[in-house]
Write a protein that holds these residues in place. Structure first.
Motif, PDB file in Angstrom:
ATOM      1  N   TYR A  49       0.830  -1.204   0.000  1.00 49.30           N
ATOM      2  CA  TYR A  49       0.000   0.000   0.000  1.00 49.30           C
ATOM      3  C   TYR A  49       0.867   1.258   0.000  1.00 49.30           C
ATOM      4  O   TYR A  49       0.592   2.203  -0.748  1.00 49.30           O
ATOM      5  N   LEU A  50       1.912   1.272   0.803  1.00 48.10           N
ATOM      6  CA  LEU A  50       2.779   2.453   0.866  1.00 48.10           C
ATOM      7  C   LEU A  50       3.485   2.715  -0.459  1.00 48.10           C
ATOM      8  O   LEU A  50       3.662   3.879  -0.846  1.00 48.10           O
ATOM      9  N   THR A  51       3.887   1.668  -1.162  1.00 47.10           N
ATOM     10  CA  THR A  51       4.530   1.902  -2.463  1.00 47.10           C
ATOM     11  C   THR A  51       3.533   2.457  -3.468  1.00 47.10           C
ATOM     12  O   THR A  51       3.874   3.323  -4.276  1.00 47.10           O
ATOM     13  N   ARG A  52       2.307   1.995  -3.414  1.00 50.47           N
ATOM     14  CA  ARG A  52       1.300   2.521  -4.339  1.00 50.47           C
ATOM     15  C   ARG A  52       0.946   3.965  -4.012  1.00 50.47           C
ATOM     16  O   ARG A  52       0.909   4.816  -4.898  1.00 50.47           O
ATOM     17  N   ILE A  53       0.686   4.253  -2.765  1.00 50.60           N
ATOM     18  CA  ILE A  53       0.319   5.620  -2.388  1.00 50.60           C
ATOM     19  C   ILE A  53       1.528   6.546  -2.510  1.00 50.60           C
ATOM     20  O   ILE A  53       1.388   7.721  -2.838  1.00 50.60           O
ATOM     21  N   GLY A  54       2.722   6.007  -2.278  1.00 50.76           N
ATOM     22  CA  GLY A  54       3.939   6.812  -2.417  1.00 50.76           C
ATOM     23  C   GLY A  54       4.143   7.287  -3.842  1.00 50.76           C
ATOM     24  O   GLY A  54       4.532   8.437  -4.084  1.00 50.76           O
ATOM     25  N   GLY A  55       3.887   6.416  -4.801  1.00 53.00           N
ATOM     26  CA  GLY A  55       3.982   6.815  -6.202  1.00 53.00           C
ATOM     27  C   GLY A  55       3.004   7.915  -6.544  1.00 53.00           C
ATOM     28  O   GLY A  55       3.340   8.872  -7.247  1.00 53.00           O
ATOM     29  N   TYR A  56       1.812   7.804  -6.020  1.00 47.76           N
ATOM     30  CA  TYR A  56       0.812   8.845  -6.257  1.00 47.76           C
ATOM     31  C   TYR A  56       1.250  10.173  -5.636  1.00 47.76           C
ATOM     32  O   TYR A  56       1.169  11.219  -6.268  1.00 47.76           O
ATOM     33  N   VAL A  57       1.714  10.118  -4.405  1.00 42.91           N
ATOM     34  CA  VAL A  57       2.120  11.344  -3.712  1.00 42.91           C
ATOM     35  C   VAL A  57       3.303  12.001  -4.425  1.00 42.91           C
ATOM     36  O   VAL A  57       3.335  13.219  -4.590  1.00 42.91           O
ATOM     37  N   LEU A  58       4.261  11.202  -4.872  1.00 45.77           N
ATOM     38  CA  LEU A  58       5.435  11.766  -5.536  1.00 45.77           C
ATOM     39  C   LEU A  58       5.126  12.314  -6.927  1.00 45.77           C
ATOM     40  O   LEU A  58       5.757  13.277  -7.372  1.00 45.77           O
ATOM     41  N   LEU A  59       4.160  11.737  -7.622  1.00 41.21           N
ATOM     42  CA  LEU A  59       3.903  12.113  -9.007  1.00 41.21           C
ATOM     43  C   LEU A  59       2.627  12.915  -9.221  1.00 41.21           C
ATOM     44  O   LEU A  59       2.308  13.261 -10.361  1.00 41.21           O
ATOM     45  N   ARG A  60       1.908  13.250  -8.179  1.00 40.18           N
ATOM     46  CA  ARG A  60       0.594  13.872  -8.350  1.00 40.18           C
ATOM     47  C   ARG A  60       0.649  15.241  -9.005  1.00 40.18           C
ATOM     48  O   ARG A  60      -0.272  15.633  -9.702  1.00 40.18           O
ATOM     49  N   ASN A  61       1.683  16.020  -8.780  1.00 40.09           N
ATOM     50  CA  ASN A  61       1.760  17.370  -9.336  1.00 40.09           C
ATOM     51  C   ASN A  61       2.688  17.460 -10.538  1.00 40.09           C
ATOM     52  O   ASN A  61       3.081  18.551 -10.928  1.00 40.09           O
ATOM     53  N   ARG A  62       3.040  16.356 -11.095  1.00 45.29           N
ATOM     54  CA  ARG A  62       3.966  16.345 -12.231  1.00 45.29           C
ATOM     55  C   ARG A  62       3.246  15.917 -13.505  1.00 45.29           C
ATOM     56  O   ARG A  62       2.325  15.109 -13.470  1.00 45.29           O
ATOM     57  N   VAL A  63       3.727  16.463 -14.604  1.00 43.40           N
ATOM     58  CA  VAL A  63       3.245  16.028 -15.912  1.00 43.40           C
ATOM     59  C   VAL A  63       4.324  15.109 -16.486  1.00 43.40           C
ATOM     60  O   VAL A  63       5.469  15.513 -16.670  1.00 43.40           O
ATOM     61  N   LEU A  64       3.950  13.869 -16.717  1.00 39.91           N
ATOM     62  CA  LEU A  64       4.908  12.891 -17.199  1.00 39.91           C
ATOM     63  C   LEU A  64       5.042  12.962 -18.720  1.00 39.91           C
ATOM     64  O   LEU A  64       4.061  13.206 -19.428  1.00 39.91           O
ATOM     65  N   SER A  65       6.247  12.716 -19.189  1.00 42.34           N
ATOM     66  CA  SER A  65       6.471  12.656 -20.632  1.00 42.34           C
ATOM     67  C   SER A  65       5.821  11.387 -21.182  1.00 42.34           C
ATOM     68  O   SER A  65       5.422  10.493 -20.428  1.00 42.34           O
ATOM     69  N   LYS A  66       5.738  11.315 -22.504  1.00 39.97           N
ATOM     70  CA  LYS A  66       5.160  10.116 -23.118  1.00 39.97           C
ATOM     71  C   LYS A  66       5.975   8.875 -22.776  1.00 39.97           C
ATOM     72  O   LYS A  66       5.433   7.806 -22.523  1.00 39.97           O
ATOM     73  N   ARG A  67       7.288   9.035 -22.714  1.00 36.93           N
ATOM     74  CA  ARG A  67       8.158   7.898 -22.390  1.00 36.93           C
ATOM     75  C   ARG A  67       7.942   7.441 -20.946  1.00 36.93           C
ATOM     76  O   ARG A  67       7.840   6.247 -20.676  1.00 36.93           O
ATOM     77  N   ALA A  68       7.870   8.403 -20.018  1.00 36.91           N
ATOM     78  CA  ALA A  68       7.648   8.051 -18.612  1.00 36.91           C
ATOM     79  C   ALA A  68       6.274   7.414 -18.419  1.00 36.91           C
ATOM     80  O   ALA A  68       6.124   6.466 -17.643  1.00 36.91           O
ATOM     81  N   THR A  69       5.279   7.915 -19.138  1.00 41.03           N
ATOM     82  CA  THR A  69       3.940   7.331 -19.058  1.00 41.03           C
ATOM     83  C   THR A  69       3.949   5.895 -19.569  1.00 41.03           C
ATOM     84  O   THR A  69       3.333   5.009 -18.966  1.00 41.03           O
ATOM     85  N   ALA A  70       4.670   5.651 -20.648  1.00 44.62           N
ATOM     86  CA  ALA A  70       4.765   4.287 -21.190  1.00 44.62           C
ATOM     87  C   ALA A  70       5.437   3.351 -20.191  1.00 44.62           C
ATOM     88  O   ALA A  70       5.009   2.202 -20.025  1.00 44.62           O
ATOM     89  N   VAL A  71       6.466   3.835 -19.515  1.00 45.29           N
ATOM     90  CA  VAL A  71       7.146   3.020 -18.501  1.00 45.29           C
ATOM     91  C   VAL A  71       6.197   2.703 -17.352  1.00 45.29           C
ATOM     92  O   VAL A  71       6.132   1.560 -16.884  1.00 45.29           O
ATOM     93  N   MET A  72       5.452   3.694 -16.892  1.00 45.48           N
ATOM     94  CA  MET A  72       4.519   3.483 -15.780  1.00 45.48           C
ATOM     95  C   MET A  72       3.405   2.505 -16.165  1.00 45.48           C
ATOM     96  O   MET A  72       2.954   1.717 -15.336  1.00 45.48           O
ATOM     97  N   GLU A  73       2.983   2.547 -17.417  1.00 45.20           N
ATOM     98  CA  GLU A  73       1.930   1.626 -17.859  1.00 45.20           C
ATOM     99  C   GLU A  73       2.456   0.209 -18.049  1.00 45.20           C
ATOM    100  O   GLU A  73       1.711  -0.753 -17.909  1.00 45.20           O
TER     101      GLU A  73
END
Length: 99
Positions: free
Chosen positions: A18-42
């Motif tokens: 749970y902490l890793t999932r919520i941590g990712g959200y907290v760290l990335l919530r105010n950022r706009v990810l590039s297309k490459r970063a979005t592809a990696v996350m998906e």
């Protein structure tokens, strides 16, 4: 009855997950990810799934090999969540019936 150490281990693993999932959200919530970063996350959930089932490719256990085949078939037909549920259910059923 469940061993208290096993129960604590399960609870701690759930908490860390749970902490890793919520941590990712907290760290990335105010950022706009590039297309490459979005592809990696998906792609990350698929990579995790492969790392979990990959050891079954070299298994000699018929139940594990059947489960692997069922999971691969499900992955070609369904999205990630149904595939994971089908894989877990088929593992439990195959191991109970085949051993």
């Amino acid at each position: 009855m469940i061993d208290p150490i096993v129960a604590v281990t399960i609870l701690l693993m759930a908490g860390v997950t749970y902490l890793t999932r919520i941590g990712g959200y907290v760290l990335l919530r105010n950022r706009v990810l590039s297309k490459r970063a979005t592809a990696v996350m998906e792609a990350a959930p698929g990579c995790v799934l492969i790392s979990v089932i990959a050891p079954d490719f070299v298994s000699n256990n018929p139940a594990d090999l059947l489960t692997l085949a069922i999971t691969i078939f499900a992955a070609t037909r369904f999205s990630m969540l149904p595939t994971v549920v089908i894989g877990i259910a088929s593992a439990g059923i195959c191991r109970a019936l085949i051993g």
